[in-house]
Design a protein around this motif. Structure first.
Motif, PDB file in Angstrom:
ATOM      1  N   SER A  27      10.617  -1.480  -5.277  1.00 11.46           N
ATOM      2  CA  SER A  27      11.901  -1.330  -5.583  1.00 11.46           C
ATOM      3  C   SER A  27      12.367  -2.718  -6.221  1.00 11.46           C
ATOM      4  CB  SER A  27      12.659  -1.055  -4.394  1.00 11.46           C
ATOM      5  OG  SER A  27      12.785  -1.941  -3.341  1.00 11.46           O
ATOM      6  N   THR A  28      11.597  -3.948  -5.928  1.00 11.06           N
ATOM      7  CA  THR A  28      12.050  -5.197  -6.768  1.00 11.06           C
ATOM      8  C   THR A  28      11.355  -5.556  -7.594  1.00 11.06           C
ATOM      9  OG1 THR A  28      10.564  -6.226  -4.749  1.00 11.06           O
ATOM     10  CG2 THR A  28      13.020  -5.831  -4.357  1.00 11.06           C
ATOM     11  N   GLU A  29      10.090  -5.025  -7.683  1.00  7.23           N
ATOM     12  CA  GLU A  29       9.055  -5.428  -8.624  1.00  7.23           C
ATOM     13  C   GLU A  29       7.967  -4.523  -9.145  1.00  7.23           C
ATOM     14  OE1 GLU A  29       5.928  -8.798  -7.674  1.00  7.23           O
ATOM     15  OE2 GLU A  29       7.083  -8.754  -5.708  1.00  7.23           O
ATOM     16  N   HIS A  30       7.670  -4.631 -10.235  1.00  4.96           N
ATOM     17  CA  HIS A  30       6.434  -3.684 -10.812  1.00  4.96           C
ATOM     18  C   HIS A  30       5.086  -4.003 -10.268  1.00  4.96           C
ATOM     19  CE1 HIS A  30       9.110  -2.547 -14.394  1.00  4.96           C
ATOM     20  NE2 HIS A  30       9.571  -2.026 -13.418  1.00  4.96           N
ATOM     21  N   MET A  31       4.505  -3.060  -9.422  1.00  4.75           N
ATOM     22  CA  MET A  31       3.137  -3.662  -8.776  1.00  4.75           C
ATOM     23  C   MET A  31       2.142  -2.537  -8.905  1.00  4.75           C
ATOM     24  SD  MET A  31       4.471  -5.145  -5.140  1.00  4.75           S
ATOM     25  CE  MET A  31       2.894  -5.912  -4.747  1.00  4.75           C
ATOM     26  N   SER A  32       0.839  -3.167  -9.190  1.00  8.97           N
ATOM     27  CA  SER A  32      -0.050  -2.034  -9.484  1.00  8.97           C
ATOM     28  C   SER A  32      -0.691  -1.571  -7.920  1.00  8.97           C
ATOM     29  CB  SER A  32      -1.502  -3.051 -10.203  1.00  8.97           C
ATOM     30  OG  SER A  32      -1.993  -3.838  -9.187  1.00  8.97           O
ATOM     31  N   ALA A  33      -1.684  -0.644  -8.104  1.00  7.86           N
ATOM     32  CA  ALA A  33      -2.209  -0.106  -6.731  1.00  7.86           C
ATOM     33  C   ALA A  33      -2.845  -1.017  -6.012  1.00  7.86           C
ATOM     34  CB  ALA A  33      -3.001   1.127  -7.125  1.00  7.86           C
ATOM     35  N   SER A  34      -3.648  -1.965  -6.796  1.00 11.19           N
ATOM     36  CA  SER A  34      -4.317  -3.137  -5.930  1.00 11.19           C
ATOM     37  C   SER A  34      -3.593  -4.083  -5.376  1.00 11.19           C
ATOM     38  CB  SER A  34      -5.484  -3.748  -7.040  1.00 11.19           C
ATOM     39  OG  SER A  34      -4.871  -4.307  -8.019  1.00 11.19           O
ATOM     40  N   GLU A  35      -2.460  -4.304  -5.979  1.00  7.17           N
ATOM     41  CA  GLU A  35      -1.556  -5.250  -5.450  1.00  7.17           C
ATOM     42  C   GLU A  35      -0.871  -4.764  -4.462  1.00  7.17           C
ATOM     43  OE1 GLU A  35      -0.148  -7.716  -9.642  1.00  7.17           O
ATOM     44  OE2 GLU A  35       0.787  -5.652  -9.062  1.00  7.17           O
ATOM     45  N   LEU A  36      -0.626  -3.565  -4.577  1.00 11.43           N
ATOM     46  CA  LEU A  36       0.102  -2.593  -3.218  1.00 11.43           C
ATOM     47  C   LEU A  36      -0.814  -2.456  -2.075  1.00 11.43           C
ATOM     48  CD1 LEU A  36       2.012  -0.360  -5.440  1.00 11.43           C
ATOM     49  CD2 LEU A  36       3.245  -1.753  -3.922  1.00 11.43           C
ATOM     50  N   ALA A  37      -2.180  -2.360  -2.264  1.00 11.43           N
ATOM     51  CA  ALA A  37      -3.183  -2.133  -1.249  1.00 11.43           C
ATOM     52  C   ALA A  37      -3.216  -3.696  -0.427  1.00 11.43           C
ATOM     53  CB  ALA A  37      -4.503  -1.962  -1.856  1.00 11.43           C
ATOM     54  N   GLU A  38      -3.161  -4.655  -1.303  1.00 11.51           N
ATOM     55  CA  GLU A  38      -3.188  -5.959  -0.523  1.00 11.51           C
ATOM     56  C   GLU A  38      -2.118  -6.132   0.106  1.00 11.51           C
ATOM     57  OE1 GLU A  38      -3.079 -10.573  -1.908  1.00 11.51           O
ATOM     58  OE2 GLU A  38      -4.495  -9.203  -3.254  1.00 11.51           O
ATOM     59  N   ARG A  39      -0.547  -6.026  -0.471  1.00 12.10           N
ATOM     60  CA  ARG A  39       0.572  -6.160   0.089  1.00 12.10           C
ATOM     61  C   ARG A  39       0.786  -5.254   1.528  1.00 12.10           C
ATOM     62  NH1 ARG A  39       6.527  -6.668  -1.745  1.00 12.10           N
ATOM     63  NH2 ARG A  39       5.249  -8.290  -3.026  1.00 12.10           N
ATOM     64  N   CYS A  40       0.272  -3.904   1.585  1.00  7.85           N
ATOM     65  CA  CYS A  40       0.150  -2.980   2.657  1.00  7.85           C
ATOM     66  C   CYS A  40      -1.014  -3.372   3.656  1.00  7.85           C
ATOM     67  CB  CYS A  40       0.323  -1.851   2.204  1.00  7.85           C
ATOM     68  SG  CYS A  40       1.467  -1.367   1.240  1.00  7.85           S
ATOM     69  N   ASP A  41      -1.941  -4.103   3.455  1.00 14.22           N
ATOM     70  CA  ASP A  41      -3.015  -4.305   4.066  1.00 14.22           C
ATOM     71  C   ASP A  41      -3.874  -3.099   4.320  1.00 14.22           C
ATOM     72  OD1 ASP A  41      -5.104  -5.835   5.464  1.00 14.22           O
ATOM     73  OD2 ASP A  41      -3.839  -5.608   7.472  1.00 14.22           O
ATOM     74  N   CYS A  42      -3.908  -2.221   3.129  1.00 19.73           N
ATOM     75  CA  CYS A  42      -4.607  -1.165   3.279  1.00 19.73           C
ATOM     76  C   CYS A  42      -5.759  -0.912   2.238  1.00 19.73           C
ATOM     77  CB  CYS A  42      -3.825   0.272   3.188  1.00 19.73           C
ATOM     78  SG  CYS A  42      -3.067   0.199   1.531  1.00 19.73           S
ATOM     79  N   SER A  43      -6.559   0.156   2.510  1.00 17.92           N
ATOM     80  CA  SER A  43      -7.732   0.306   1.336  1.00 17.92           C
ATOM     81  C   SER A  43      -6.869   0.854  -0.065  1.00 17.92           C
ATOM     82  CB  SER A  43      -8.506   1.269   1.852  1.00 17.92           C
ATOM     83  OG  SER A  43      -7.958   2.778   1.754  1.00 17.92           O
ATOM     84  N   LEU A  44      -7.513   0.560  -1.134  1.00 19.38           N
ATOM     85  CA  LEU A  44      -7.056   0.993  -2.463  1.00 19.38           C
ATOM     86  C   LEU A  44      -6.946   2.588  -2.564  1.00 19.38           C
ATOM     87  CD1 LEU A  44      -6.282   0.146  -5.220  1.00 19.38           C
ATOM     88  CD2 LEU A  44      -8.687   0.252  -5.774  1.00 19.38           C
ATOM     89  N   PRO A  45      -8.220   3.303  -1.692  1.00 12.38           N
ATOM     90  CA  PRO A  45      -7.758   4.703  -1.870  1.00 12.38           C
ATOM     91  C   PRO A  45      -6.618   5.096  -1.160  1.00 12.38           C
ATOM     92  CG  PRO A  45     -10.185   4.479  -1.449  1.00 12.38           C
ATOM     93  CD  PRO A  45      -9.245   2.965  -1.330  1.00 12.38           C
ATOM     94  N   THR A  46      -6.304   4.510  -0.019  1.00  9.55           N
ATOM     95  CA  THR A  46      -5.130   4.851   0.767  1.00  9.55           C
ATOM     96  C   THR A  46      -3.762   4.680   0.065  1.00  9.55           C
ATOM     97  OG1 THR A  46      -5.996   4.338   2.842  1.00  9.55           O
ATOM     98  CG2 THR A  46      -3.663   4.058   2.756  1.00  9.55           C
ATOM     99  N   ALA A  47      -3.827   3.362  -0.594  1.00 10.19           N
ATOM    100  CA  ALA A  47      -2.485   3.254  -1.816  1.00 10.19           C
ATOM    101  C   ALA A  47      -2.520   4.373  -2.542  1.00 10.19           C
ATOM    102  CB  ALA A  47      -2.642   1.734  -2.496  1.00 10.19           C
ATOM    103  N   TYR A  48      -3.603   4.645  -3.519  1.00 16.79           N
ATOM    104  CA  TYR A  48      -3.402   5.373  -4.505  1.00 16.79           C
ATOM    105  C   TYR A  48      -3.149   7.084  -3.911  1.00 16.79           C
ATOM    106  CZ  TYR A  48      -5.509   3.164  -8.397  1.00 16.79           C
ATOM    107  OH  TYR A  48      -5.922   2.336  -9.547  1.00 16.79           O
ATOM    108  N   ARG A  49      -3.365   7.315  -2.620  1.00 17.77           N
ATOM    109  CA  ARG A  49      -3.100   8.633  -2.073  1.00 17.77           C
ATOM    110  C   ARG A  49      -1.386   8.601  -1.829  1.00 17.77           C
ATOM    111  NH1 ARG A  49      -7.872   8.341   0.754  1.00 17.77           N
ATOM    112  NH2 ARG A  49      -6.834   7.463   2.514  1.00 17.77           N
ATOM    113  N   ARG A  50      -0.942   7.509  -1.202  1.00 20.31           N
ATOM    114  CA  ARG A  50       0.414   7.501  -1.171  1.00 20.31           C
ATOM    115  C   ARG A  50       1.369   7.238  -2.503  1.00 20.31           C
ATOM    116  NH1 ARG A  50      -2.376   7.386   2.850  1.00 20.31           N
ATOM    117  NH2 ARG A  50      -1.502   7.138   5.064  1.00 20.31           N
ATOM    118  N   LEU A  51       0.745   6.341  -3.139  1.00 23.68           N
ATOM    119  CA  LEU A  51       1.519   6.511  -4.726  1.00 23.68           C
ATOM    120  C   LEU A  51       1.641   7.854  -5.143  1.00 23.68           C
ATOM    121  CD1 LEU A  51      -0.051   3.179  -6.123  1.00 23.68           C
ATOM    122  CD2 LEU A  51       2.233   3.636  -5.862  1.00 23.68           C
TER     123      LEU A  51
END
Length: 114
Positions: A27-51
């Motif tokens: 909501s504040t900046e555009h982020m890639s799935a890998s950036e979001l996985a790092e921010r959320c402290d989750c795996s990349l597949p988890t970030a992609y599923r939520r996205l």
């Protein structure tokens, strides 16, 4: 997305810690799935599923961010502006307000990321 997601879908997404963290981050900046996985402290597949779930519900959208090496990344941005749940005449009603997709803003984002 032309029609609002169901109440169950939105409540389920907002009940998920990873989905909430992803939604608030984009909501504040555009982020890639890998950036979001790092921010959320989750795996990349988890970030992609939520996205994928957030995008299916029309709460986030994917954009392209060019890189200096000539390639590009998929980045995500929130389209959600407001969710309202109302109780009227014995029924729960969901209203989803989305941010306007501004082509000029998208162009400015593109140039700003270069």
């Amino acid at each position: 997305m032309s029609e609002d997601p169901s109440l169950e879908t939105v409540v389920g997404l907002l009940d998920d810690e990873y989905a909430r963290t992803i939604l608030t981050a984009v909501s504040t900046e555009h982020m890639s799935a890998s950036e979001l996985a790092e921010r959320c402290d989750c795996s990349l597949p988890t970030a992609y599923r939520r996205l994928e779930r957030l995008e299916s519900a029309g709460l986030v959208s994917e954009r392209t961010r060019p890189r200096s090496d000539g390639h590009h990344d998929a980045v995500y941005t929130a389209t959600l502006d407001e969710v309202a749940i109302r109780l009227r005449e014995g029924q729960l009603r969901l209203t989803v307000e989305r941010r306007e997709d501004d082509p000029a803003g998208r162009l400015a984002d593109l140039w700003g990321d270069l």
